[in-house]
Design a protein around this motif. Structure first.
Motif, PDB file in Angstrom:
ATOM      1  N   ASP A 269       0.834  -1.211   0.000  1.00 48.45           N
ATOM      2  CA  ASP A 269       0.000   0.000   0.000  1.00 48.45           C
ATOM      3  C   ASP A 269       0.866   1.257   0.000  1.00 48.45           C
ATOM      4  OD1 ASP A 269      -2.473  -1.260  -0.053  1.00 48.45           O
ATOM      5  OD2 ASP A 269      -2.637  -1.353   2.136  1.00 48.45           O
ATOM      6  N   VAL A 270       1.938   1.253   0.806  1.00 49.05           N
ATOM      7  CA  VAL A 270       2.830   2.415   0.872  1.00 49.05           C
ATOM      8  C   VAL A 270       3.522   2.637  -0.473  1.00 49.05           C
ATOM      9  CG1 VAL A 270       4.889   3.364   1.974  1.00 49.05           C
ATOM     10  CG2 VAL A 270       3.183   2.165   3.355  1.00 49.05           C
ATOM     11  N   ALA A 272       2.493   1.588  -3.456  1.00 54.89           N
ATOM     12  CA  ALA A 272       1.505   1.964  -4.476  1.00 54.89           C
ATOM     13  C   ALA A 272       1.135   3.443  -4.373  1.00 54.89           C
ATOM     14  CB  ALA A 272       0.259   1.095  -4.335  1.00 54.89           C
ATOM     15  N   GLU A 273       1.074   3.941  -3.148  1.00 52.05           N
ATOM     16  CA  GLU A 273       0.742   5.346  -2.944  1.00 52.05           C
ATOM     17  C   GLU A 273       1.850   6.254  -3.471  1.00 52.05           C
ATOM     18  OE1 GLU A 273      -0.246   8.427   0.759  1.00 52.05           O
ATOM     19  OE2 GLU A 273      -0.170   6.255   1.110  1.00 52.05           O
ATOM     20  N   ASN A 274       3.097   5.820  -3.308  1.00 47.65           N
ATOM     21  CA  ASN A 274       4.224   6.648  -3.714  1.00 47.65           C
ATOM     22  C   ASN A 274       4.647   6.434  -5.166  1.00 47.65           C
ATOM     23  OD1 ASN A 274       5.624   8.201  -1.261  1.00 47.65           O
ATOM     24  ND2 ASN A 274       4.687   6.315  -0.475  1.00 47.65           N
ATOM     25  N   PRO A 276       2.563   5.292  -8.178  1.00 46.01           N
ATOM     26  CA  PRO A 276       1.285   4.870  -8.773  1.00 46.01           C
ATOM     27  C   PRO A 276       1.433   4.173 -10.127  1.00 46.01           C
ATOM     28  CG  PRO A 276       1.548   7.263  -8.846  1.00 46.01           C
ATOM     29  CD  PRO A 276       2.626   6.747  -7.980  1.00 46.01           C
TER      30      PRO A 276
END
Length: 540
Positions: A269-270, A272-274, A276
Motif C-alpha cells: 500500500d505504501v 503503491a501510494e508513492n 502509482p
C-alpha cells in the motif's frame, strides 16, 4: 558447584569477558559510526574464521548408499567429489563422518538417554532472560531453511537462504498460489476476534475439512503432513494457506507468519501510494525484498543481541565482507540443524487469555489466535518466560518425538564427538565432565551413561553445557550460531553491495528498512489501533 573453566581457552575467555564488560567503552564505540563499522567487521570475522569456511569438503552424499542417478549401491566414502561440492540437495557437514565413534557398542542405548532430557522431579527450569517469543521466533525462522527431507534424512528441501519461504513458499509456483495478483498483495481474509474487531489473516487451506478436501486454489501448495491429516475437522477448518507444510504447526509460528503477511501487504500500500505507475509484479517483488531485509536486520540486531551476553550490538554491513574468504554460497549443515533443536525452550504449560494452558493445546489450533487477536496474543506471549535451554528440561511429549530421534539421526549421519566439535570451534578438548557443567547431577548422569568425556555425543554435549551468565544459550551453541548465522545471513543476495541500495528497494522502501529495528515495530503498525503500544520483546 562451580564449573571448572580451565578448558575454556584463554582467547575465548578474554573475548567473552571483554564483550560482556566495559559498557561505557562499548557505548562510545557504538556512538561513532566509522569506529562501530570497523569493530563490527573485526568481531564478525573473528567469529566466522574460528573454523574452516565454506565450501564444505564433505556433504551427506558421502553416506548415501546409492550412486546419485542410479540404483547401484556404492561404498560409503569420505573423500571430496564434485557432486559432494555442488549438490545442495544433500545437507552439508563441517566435519567428516566418524564411523568408529558411532560403531555399535561404543555409545549408550538411545532409549537410556531419555533421562537426560526428562525434567528432574518434574520441575521446570525457566529462562532468566528470554520471553516465550524467543523460542517461537527461533522455530519460525529456522524451519524455513533447516529443512531435512523426511524421505531421506541425508537430504534436504531447503533453498539454503533466509528467504521467508514459510510466508512465500519454496517455489515460484507455490508463491503464485498465495498471491492475489492485485496491488502486489498476498491473499487475505477478514476474521473477527471475540470482541468483534476484524483483523487480516491468510485464507483457509481446506474447502471441506470434514472430507479433508483442499481449496482448489491451493492445490499443489504443499502436501499435508501426518499431524495435520489426523486433526479433528473443527481444527482442520481453521488451518491457513501458507508457504510451507509446517506453518500451521504451532501458535507462535502462525502469529509470525500472519505478521509478515500483514507487513507485506502494508508495504504494498505504501509503495503503491508513492509509485502509482508500478504494476502488481513490481509492487509484489519489491515488498517481498523489503520484508526479507527487515527480517535479516531483526535477526542481526535484535535476535543476536538477545542471545549473547555482549554489550556490542552486531549489525548487517554488506560492504564490509564481500572480499572475505567466507563469503560463499550458502549451504545448510547438519551441525547447524542440531544447534537449533531448542525443544527445551518450550514450556509444557503457558498462559493463554490469563489461564494456564497445556502447550500441546496450541498445536494446530489457529482459533486461539483468531479469538484473541495478533497484538494482544503477542503481548501476552512476551509477558511470560520461555524455559531454559539445556538438559533435564524438555516437555515430556517432545522427548520421544524429537530429542531421541535427533540422537538417532546423529548416529546415522556418523557425527563426530562433542570434543571433536569443541576442537573444531577453537575450544580446548575437555578432560572431565566438570569442565562442561558445574551441576553435580548432570555430571553424574553423563558419567554413568558415557563413561568418559571423549565418548560424549555432539548433540548431548551441546546442551549439557551450562548457559552462560546473561545469555540465552551455552558457549558451543553460541559459537556455532555465530559462525553459521553470520556467514549465512550476511551472504544473502539482498545484502550484496550492488543490490543493497535505494534502486533495489526504492527510496520509500529504503526508509522503511532503516526505520524497522524490532519485532515490536512490525507488530504495532500491523494491528488495530489501541491507546498504548503492545509490549513485544525477546527480553524478560
Amino acid at each position: 558447584m562451580a564449573r571448572d573453566t580451565s578448558r575454556d581457552g584463554f582467547s575465548n575467555t578474554a573475548l567473552t569477558y571483554t564483550l560482556s564488560n566495559f559498557k561505557p567503552i562499548w557505548d562510545f564505540i557504538q556512538s561513532n559510526q566509522a569506529l562501530k563499522r570497523k569493530v563490527n567487521k573485526f568481531l564478525v570475522n573473528s567469529l566466522i574464521y574460528r573454523i574452516p569456511t565454506r565450501p564444505y569438503p564433505y556433504s551427506m552424499m558421502t553416506l548415501d548408499p546409492y550412486i546419485p542417478g542410479t540404483d547401484k549401491p556404492k561404498k560409503t566414502d569420505t573423500y571430496t567429489s564434485w557432486d559432494s561440492l555442488q549438490d545442495r540437495t544433500y545437507t552439508g557437514r563441517h566435519l567428516p563422518p566418524d564411523p568408529e565413534f558411532n560403531q555399535e557398542g561404543n555409545l549408550p542405548n538411545i532409549e537410556s538417554l531419555a533421562v537426560l532430557f526428562r525434567k528432574r522431579d518434574g520441575k521446570t527450569k525457566y529462562s532468566e532472560k528470554s520471553t516465550l517469543l524467543f523460542p517461537y521466533w527461533v522455530q519460525w525462522f529456522t524451519d524455513s531453511f533447516l529443512r531435512i527431507d523426511h524421505h531421506n534424512k541425508l537430504k534436504n528441501t531447503s533453498n539454503h537462504e533466509i528467504d521467508l519461504c514459510n510466508v512465500y513458499g519454496l517455489t515460484r509456483k507455490q508463491t503464485n498460489l498465495l498471491r492475489s495478483f492485485q496491488g502486489g498483495k498476498l491473499k487475505t481474509q477478514k476474521l473477527k476476534r471475540k470482541d468483534g474487531v476484524e483483523e487480516d489473516y491468510p485464507l483457509f487451506y481446506y474447502a471441506d475439512s470434514e472430507q479433508g478436501i483442499v481449496d482448489p486454489q491451493f492445490e499443489g501448495l504443499y502436501t499435508p503432513i501426518n499431524d495435520e491429516k489426523r486433526l479433528p475437522p473443527e481444527r482442520k477448518a481453521k488451518l491457513f494457506a501458507m508457504g510451507v507444510e509446517r506453518a500451521n504447526v504451532q501458535l507462535g509460528y502462525v502469529m509470525l507468519n500472519t505478521l509478515c503477511l500483514r507487513e507485506h501487504n502494508r508495504i504494498c500500500d505504501v509503495l503503491a501510494e508513492n509509485y502509482p505507475n508500478w504494476d502488481d509484479e513490481r509492487l509484489f517483488q519489491t515488498a517481498r525484498n523489503i520484508l526479507m531485509v527487515i527480517i535479516l536486520n531483526i535477526i542481526m540486531e535484535e535476535y543476536i543481541y538477545h542471545i549473547t551476553p555482549y554489550y556490542f550490538n552486531f549489525f548487517a554491513d554488506p560492504e564490509s565482507f564481500t572480499k572475505e574468504s567466507w563469503y560463499r554460497t550458502n549451504w545448510m549443515s547438519i551441525e547447524f540443524d542440531f544447534v537449533y533443536r531448542w525443544h527445551s525452550a518450550i514450556p509444557e504449560k503457558f498462559i493463554y487469555d490469563g489461564k494456564e494452558t497445556p502447550m500441546y493445546a496450541s498445536l494446530w489450533n489457529n482459533q486461539m489466535l483468531i479469538d484473541k487477536g495478533l497484538g494482544a496474543l503477542m503481548e501476552e506471549t512476551c509477558s511470560q518466560p520461555a524455559t531454559q535451554i539445556g538438559l533435564f528440561n524438555t516437555p515430556e511429549f517432545l522427548i520421544e518425538l524429537t530429542e531421541l530421534p535427533t540422537i538417532s539421526l546423529g548416529r546415522k549421519t556418523q557425527l563426530a564427538s562433542y570434543n571433536d566439535y569443541r576442537e573444531m570451534c577453537g575450544f580446548p578438548r575437555v578432560t572431565d565432565f566438570n569442565q562442561i557443567t558445574g551441576d553435580d547431577y548432570t555430571q553424574q548422569k553423563l558419567k554413568e551413561l558415557y563413561g568418559h568425556v571423549d565418548k560424549l555425543e555432539f548433540f548431548v554435549g551441546l546442551y549439557a553445557e551450562d548457559v552462560r551468565e546473561n545469555s540465552a544459550i551455552p558457549a558451543l551453541v553460541a559459537r556455532l550460531i555465530g559462525i553459521d548465522a553470520f556467514s549465512q545471513a550476511l551472504t544473502n543476495p539482498l545484502l550484496s553491495p550492488n543490490i543493497f541500495n535505494k534502486e533495489t528497494f526504492s527510496p520509500v522502501g529504503w526508509e522503511i528498512i532503516h526505520n524497522t529495528k524490532t519485532v515490536s515495530d512490525l507488530i504495532n503498525r500491523n494491528v488495530p489501533h489501541q491507546d498504548s503500544p503492545y509490549k513485544v520483546t525477546f527480553d524478560l
